[in-house]
Design a protein around this motif. Structure first.
Motif, PDB file in Angstrom:
ATOM      1  N   LEU A 139       1.016   2.525  -3.620  1.00 16.02           N
ATOM      2  CA  LEU A 139      -0.227   2.823  -4.350  1.00 16.02           C
ATOM      3  C   LEU A 139      -0.344   4.288  -4.748  1.00 16.02           C
ATOM      4  O   LEU A 139      -0.819   4.593  -5.838  1.00 16.02           O
ATOM      5  N   SER A 140       0.066   5.192  -3.871  1.00 23.22           N
ATOM      6  CA  SER A 140      -0.157   6.620  -4.130  1.00 23.22           C
ATOM      7  C   SER A 140       0.609   7.128  -5.347  1.00 23.22           C
ATOM      8  O   SER A 140       0.214   8.114  -5.963  1.00 23.22           O
ATOM      9  N   TRP A 179      -8.267  -5.464  -0.142  1.00 21.49           N
ATOM     10  CA  TRP A 179      -7.595  -4.569   0.811  1.00 21.49           C
ATOM     11  C   TRP A 179      -6.917  -3.428   0.049  1.00 21.49           C
ATOM     12  O   TRP A 179      -7.033  -2.260   0.423  1.00 21.49           O
ATOM     13  N   LEU A 180      -6.243  -3.762  -1.054  1.00 28.63           N
ATOM     14  CA  LEU A 180      -5.587  -2.729  -1.870  1.00 28.63           C
ATOM     15  C   LEU A 180      -6.613  -1.764  -2.457  1.00 28.63           C
ATOM     16  O   LEU A 180      -6.400  -0.555  -2.469  1.00 28.63           O
ATOM     17  N   GLU A 182      -6.268  -9.853  -0.367  1.00 28.74           N
ATOM     18  CA  GLU A 182      -5.231  -8.852  -0.625  1.00 28.74           C
ATOM     19  C   GLU A 182      -5.702  -7.822  -1.650  1.00 28.74           C
ATOM     20  O   GLU A 182      -5.474  -6.625  -1.489  1.00 28.74           O
ATOM     21  N   ASN A 195       0.813  -1.226   0.000  1.00 33.14           N
ATOM     22  CA  ASN A 195       0.000   0.000   0.000  1.00 33.14           C
ATOM     23  C   ASN A 195       0.841   1.269   0.000  1.00 33.14           C
ATOM     24  O   ASN A 195       0.379   2.328  -0.371  1.00 33.14           O
ATOM     25  N   GLN A 196       2.122   1.176   0.404  1.00 35.77           N
ATOM     26  CA  GLN A 196       2.985   2.349   0.403  1.00 35.77           C
ATOM     27  C   GLN A 196       3.327   2.823  -1.009  1.00 35.77           C
ATOM     28  O   GLN A 196       3.768   3.946  -1.197  1.00 35.77           O
ATOM     29  N   GLU A 243      -7.772   0.766  -0.114  1.00 36.18           N
ATOM     30  CA  GLU A 243      -6.749   1.782   0.149  1.00 36.18           C
ATOM     31  C   GLU A 243      -6.784   2.908  -0.887  1.00 36.18           C
ATOM     32  O   GLU A 243      -6.491   4.046  -0.578  1.00 36.18           O
ATOM     33  N   ASP A 244      -7.094   2.571  -2.137  1.00 37.23           N
ATOM     34  CA  ASP A 244      -7.155   3.573  -3.204  1.00 37.23           C
ATOM     35  C   ASP A 244      -8.349   3.276  -4.105  1.00 37.23           C
ATOM     36  O   ASP A 244      -8.259   2.516  -5.062  1.00 37.23           O
TER      37      ASP A 244
END
Length: 169
Positions: free
Chosen positions: A67-68, A94-95, A91, A64-65, A98-99
């Motif tokens: 993804l941005s 969850w991803l 998984e 996830n770090q 996050e986005d």
């Protein structure tokens, strides 16, 4: 530079997909990714940076770090690994939580295997129906192996889809 984040559980075929997107040369074996792989591809006047993070349990914590910075998420699934699908679904969702805006390309890899699930079965197993209308997403069959005759065509389709999605940015 446009970044494509390539994720998936260990053994799904992420490194092979990366290899065939960046080079159509055949490759016999691909070692498991211990950290990350990165390849750059030129297409339609821009650079695509494909970043693959390893899929082992200890590396998923870091997913996830990244993804941005990504413009597209590619999630590779081993179509023949039915016992691993619940973990892949967990998984992936969850991803996506996050986005919620990131375009998604799911690759149903290893379609050349006799026990591979079909694209429709994977759509159901990965609960992709829950994404309807939320984001752009695509589910494509692939076979990233030098032995599979469909490799060149399926991977070229993935590459052209990525170029199309990234050129709209």
């Amino acid at each position: 530079m446009r970044q494509v984040l390539v994720l998936g559980l260990e053994g799904a075929g992420k490194s092979s997909v990366l290899h065939y997107i960046s080079s159509e040369a055949a490759k016999d074996r691909t070692a498991p990714t211990q950290g990350f792989n990165s390849v750059q591809v030129s297409a339609e006047g821009f650079q695509i940076d494909l970043l693959e993070l390893g899929g082992s349990q200890n590396l998923r914590f870091y997913w996830n770090q990244y993804l941005s910075q990504a413009h597209v998420l590619v999630f590779v699934v081993d179509s023949a690994d039915e016992p691993g699908l619940p973990a892949a679904r967990q998984e992936l969702h969850w991803l996506l939580a996050e986005d919620p805006r990131l375009p998604l390309v799911v690759l149903a890899n290893k379609q050349d295997k006799r026990d591979a699930l079909s694209v429709a079965e994977l759509h159901r197993e990965l609960a992709l129906h829950t994404l309807n209308g939320q984001r752009d997403f695509f589910l494509l069959p692939t076979s990233a192996t030098h032995a599979a005759l469909a490799t060149a065509i399926s991977i070229r389709r993935v590459r052209s889809l990525l170029v199309e999605l990234l050129s709209q940015l």
